[in-house]
Design a protein around this motif. Structure first.
Motif: not given
Length: 997
Positions: A767-790
């Motif tokens: 799971v890659d957040v380009p330029g920020v984070s790259m981790e081995l992960c089998g879980g579910t995530h948001v499609s865009n960081t804006a979904e986190i809101r705060g």
């Protein structure tokens, strides 16, 4: 005399007949054995004469050469290394080694050998196992335990590994023997139902004699006493003479995983350092052979007792270096054995032991795997290892061993603490520190006498780790920092221990004087100093003897044995049990997780388990493990089967029934938001406090996230603000996430972060957040960081030594948190009649006013107590004839502890020397306060306030103590206060009357 000639025969087995050594005279006729009537013993018609060398022959290595063994017998073979000669402990030869027999080369050659025979080379698993039954990884087979149990399908038919292992059950033997270690590498080859005994035995022999070039006549073999199959393979197919194959009992050569579960016979390979001793211990070869033949002719001996073999347990002659476990049975509850459906091979070759053999050194510590560490320690201690005495050598070996264990444990995420794995590494560090002190190491070797020396030695371990675990070098800053902090912290503990020892010795001397006995320090106290404060019992004994105090060594040994049993129970057992899950994997096809793409789908119920048992249908109210209605948890287990756990709310669920599987979209979104926010949090932590920090645990919940990480101090407010700012900026960047499946090696090369101790397959999801984070992960995530809101941190705290915890909220939980805080702030502003930005100043002013008021009240209470005391002073009475002592023992009702102290000080000053005052009060429900004050004149009589008040307080359900002249105590039983004061009064009168008369 250089050699002597003795008759010697070749013992060979032809079918059921055994050829025995005997001259051609044929004095004894062929006769069947009474023990084995179906076998005939055929007497050989000739005997050979062999020359026994009394001194080993030096061998010059070459690709193809003729070797002369210890018996003077010649044979030719192809070799890639030198043959081995026994070396005495006094050897001081250069420790540099032939590159072909270096530790790294042995490891590589082992793995290459089995890779060329179809084995998949797999990486070592973490020292922190994914297995709740063991504390640390103690064997190479541990990562394959689920396959051996049939809980997960095999990914490959056979594998080979070089596994890092930790065992601390025999820590006291480290440095004392040639082979005991806490950290070691186990080279292993494993078969999961692919090949079995014949191939395992043949390859083990080929590896030993061809690849590593060990002389065949220096190798001995042990087999389980009833394992005729293994015996015949070794003898008939491999060609090992029967006199060098030893049958051994269940304790030595039958492997079990526990009371029940997979088990089987094992076979071991031993290297003989002294072949000149022959096959028989302390018996003339001439006399033994004729006596043996006589016993055979008389029917006394059978085939299994052939030859009076040497003792393979003799550490001065033999070393076991390769163990082959034939996992072929399942042990049932009644103790009976049933054949396993899938027979497995589990082997282990000790890297350090093979290095010891090939590098021709007297013990494992002098191999190139450990000796460079010892060399650095000896430099810091300013001693020469080769010239050191036995005790100094032992201490240097302890440092060489323990630093390896410590470095790899910390690298794998274990931090020093007082529980579990953390206690293991803390104990090893403390043992290393006190060992270094015994060697005279002071400071860090760079001129700082107050510095830590363990990091200096650990740097050598890190340098040697490149072919063991490449991640160790990347984690070096964290490892060295943790070591330094723990060592310096322990040095302070040692200083406290010295003071405690002095107090213990003083108490022992005083107790002996009072009881008219010889002074003795209890074994429990000696063990406390050893285990908690790092005092070797030898040092405690030495200091005690200087003061004329003996040590209760029997009691100390009892405490040590108790700890050893607990350690063995925790660290040295791998539990394997065949479970019903094996049947599930055989009858249920793999299931597919669709949660990445959709929140609902049609599905078929493949299996139902109620209360651990498979059923065809389940009705409302039953706990089930594969259901659709109100699912409480979903876990991937049993290979690629996703197990749903929940409760059927209505109707009946049946196997084979098609159902609608749906996920609550609101809860899924909350989980996705917190999961992605956790990745951003780890990235922010690495950016703000350093790349060496690493994850130590996490929780993704609907209402919050929790992230545990390795760090040595609390985070500053400014750091937390910077972390929050980074994450909220990344959220505002509205970056699209990318996820893809790739080979594990490619993912790591790309920089993906893996969780310590997590077990990954060959293919992993990144799971890659380009330029920020790259981790081995089998879980579910948001499609865009804006979904986190705060994002908002709600707490940061320490949960263990070197481990911090952050709790935070994001998304909908973030909005709820902010709204809740805003609501409470508005109420606070309304109550205090101030604006939000003025709340802090207003609260601080109120607290200052409260402190001032409390101080005024306290001063008034003390004045009241002194006034009461002035009235009580008239109740003092005199005790003694030769020396008149003023005594006052009274209750002061509900006076608080501070005021009671002031009253006692006033009375001592008023009554003047010599005087003794004991006061008591009950300042609240369930509370008792006591104080004792004695003047110098009373102290001169040998009466101390601290020791006097303790037993009195016990009557009130409490305790206490203090200085000889002034002591305070407390209790929980105010109903006993008057009784306690009466006891104090009578004891003071009694003891003062005796001493002042």
């Amino acid at each position: 005399m250089g050699s002597l000639k003795l008759p010697h025969s070749l013992s060979r087995s032809h079918g059921g007949n055994v050829l025995l050594p005997f001259p051609t005279s044929g004095l004894l006729p062929r006769a069947p054995s009474p023990l084995h009537p179906h076998r005939n013993f055929a007497l050989s018609t000739d005997f050979m004469t062999r020359t026994i060398q009394l001194f080993a022959t030096k061998i010059v290595p070459s690709r193809t050469h003729v070797l002369k063994d210890g018996w003077g017998m010649q044979f030719s073979r192809r070799s890639t290394s030198a043959s081995v000669q026994p070396v005495t402990e006094e050897s001081t030869e250069d420790k540099s080694t032939d590159p072909l027999v270096s530790g790294d080369s042995i490891r590589r050659r082992f793995l290459d050998f089995y890779a060329s025979r179809g084995h998949k080379v797999l990486p070592s698993s973490s020292l922190v196992p994914d297995d709740p039954t063991v504390l640390l990884t103690i064997a190479g087979m541990l990562q394959f335990k689920p396959i051996f149990l049939g809980k997960v399908p095999r990914q490959v038919p056979c594998a080979t590994t070089a596994q890092k292992c930790i065992r601390t059950n025999d820590v006291e033997n480290v440095g004392r023997t040639a082979r005991h270690h806490t950290f070691f590498e186990m080279l292993g080859n494993f078969s999961f139902g692919d090949y079995f005994k014949k191939e395992a035995i043949r390859w083990a022999w080929e590896l030993s004699t061809v690849e590593f070039g060990l002389p065949a006549d220096r190798l001995w073999v042990s087999v389980y006493e009833d394992d005729d199959e293994a015996f015949e393979i070794w003898h008939d197919e491999v060609g090992v003479p029967v006199e060098r194959i030893k049958r051994m009992g269940e304790d030595d050569n039958f492997w079990t995983s526990g009371v029940t579960g997979p088990c089987g016979p094992c076979s071991e390979l031993y290297y003989d350092f002294h072949p000149e001793r022959g096959y028989i211990n302390s018996v003339s070869v001439h006399y033994f052979m004729f006596f043996f033949l006589f016993l055979c002719q008389m029917g006394v001996l059978g085939r299994r007792l052939l030859w009076g073999k040497a003792d393979l347990g003799d550490d001065t002659r033999f070393i076991e270096f390769y163990n082959l476990v034939f996992m072929q049975y399942n042990k049932k509850d009644d103790g009976s054995l049933e054949p396993l459906k899938q027979k497995n091979i589990d082997t282990g070759l000790g890297l350090e032991r093979m290095a010891c053999i090939l590098q021709k050194v007297p013990n494992n510590y002098e191999t190139d795997l450990i000796y460079p560490i010892i060399k650095r320690a000896s430099e810091l201690a300013n001693v020469s290892y080769e010239l050191a005495d036995d005790r100094s050598k032992m201490n240097l070996k302890i440092l060489g061993d323990h630093l390896r264990a410590i470095v790899y444990l910390i690298s794998d995420g274990v931090v020093p603490s007082n529980i579990g794995r953390g206690y293991v590494v803390r104990r090893l560090i403390r043992r290393a520190v006190r060992t270094g002190k015994l060697l005279g190491i002071n400071g860090d070797g760079r001129g700082n006498l107050e510095g830590a020396f363990l990091p200096e030695i650990a740097e050598i371990v890190i340098e040697l780790s490149i072919h063991v675990d490449a991640d160790v070098k990347n984690r070096a800053p964290r490892i060295l920092g943790e070591l330094k902090r723990e060592e310096l912290r322990f040095v302070q503990t040692l200083e406290r221990g010295e003071k405690l020892l002095e107090q213990m010795l003083a108490d022992a001397l005083l107790s002996a004087q009072e009881n008219k006995m010889a002074p003795c320090l209890s074994g429990k106290n000696a063990f406390l100093l050893y285990d908690t404060y790092g005092f070797p019992v030898e040092i405690t004994t030495e200091v005690a003897e200087e003061r004329g105090v003996s040590i209760d060594m029997a009691g100390f040994d009892v405490e040590m044995e108790n700890q050893r049993r607990q350690s063995q129970a925790a660290h040295n057992a791998v539990k394997l049990e065949v479970e019903n899950s094996e049947d599930l994997t055989q009858h249920v096809p793999d299931t597919e997780f669709l949660g990445y793409e959709t929140l609902s789908t049609r599905a078929v119920v493949e299996s139902l388990i109620v209360n651990g048992k498979p059923v065809i249908q389940a009705a409302e109210g039953n706990d089930v493990e594969k259901a659709v209605i109100e699912i409480k948890d979903v876990q991937k287990s049993l290979g690629n089967i996703f197990v749903h756990k929940g409760i059927i709310k209505e109707g009946v669920l049946e196997v084979g029934k098609e159902v609608e599987a749906a996920v609550d979209p609101n809860l899924r979104q909350r989980a996705k938001v917190h999961h992605t926010a956790t990745h951003l949090l780890q990235a922010a932590l690495k950016k703000v406090i350093g790349q060496e920090t690493s994850q130590a645990g996490s929780l993704v919940a609907f209402d919050r996230l929790r992230f545990d990480f390795n760090f040595h101090r609390p985070l500053l407010d400014s750091e937390l603000m910077e972390i929050e700012g980074l994450i909220n900026r990344w959220i505002g960047d509205a970056t699209f996430l990318q996820s893809k499946v790739m080979p594990l090696a490619d993912a790591k090369s790309a920089g993906a972060i893996a969780m310590f101790g997590e077990k990954y397959g060959e293919q992993v999801r990144v799971v890659d957040v380009p330029g920020v984070s790259m981790e081995l992960c089998g879980g579910t995530h948001v499609s865009n960081t804006a979904e986190i809101r705060g994002f908002k941190v709600i707490s940061e705290q320490g949960i263990a030594s070197g481990v911090r915890r952050i709790e935070a909220v994001a998304g909908e939980a973030f909005i709820e948190y902010v709204n809740s805080r805003d609501y409470h702030m508005r109420i606070l502003c309304s109550t205090l009649k101030v604006k939000a930005e003025e709340v802090t100043n207003r609260v601080e002013n109120l607290l200052e006013e409260l402190r001032t008021t409390r101080n005024e009240v306290s001063a008034l209470r003390e004045k009241a107590a002194v006034f009461k005391a002035s009235i009580l002073a008239t109740k003092a009475f005199s005790v003694g004839t030769s020396k008149e002592i003023r005594v006052l023992v009274e209750s002061m009702d509900d006076t608080d502890a501070d005021s009671l102290k002031s009253a006692a000080e006033y009375l001592i000053a008023t009554l003047q020397d010599p005087a003794a005052v004991v006061l008591g009060s009950s300042p609240g429900e369930g509370k008792v306060s006591l104080v004792a004050a004695f003047t110098p004149g009373v102290l001169d009589l040998g009466i101390q306030a601290g020791k006097f008040i303790g037993p009195i307080a016990k009557l009130c359900g409490g305790g206490g103590g203090g200085r000889p002249n002034f002591a305070q105590a407390g209790g929980r039983k105010p109903e006993n206060l008057l009784k306690a004061l009466e006891k104090a009064r009578s004891e003071l009168i009694s003891v003062l009357s005796e001493k002042a008369s």
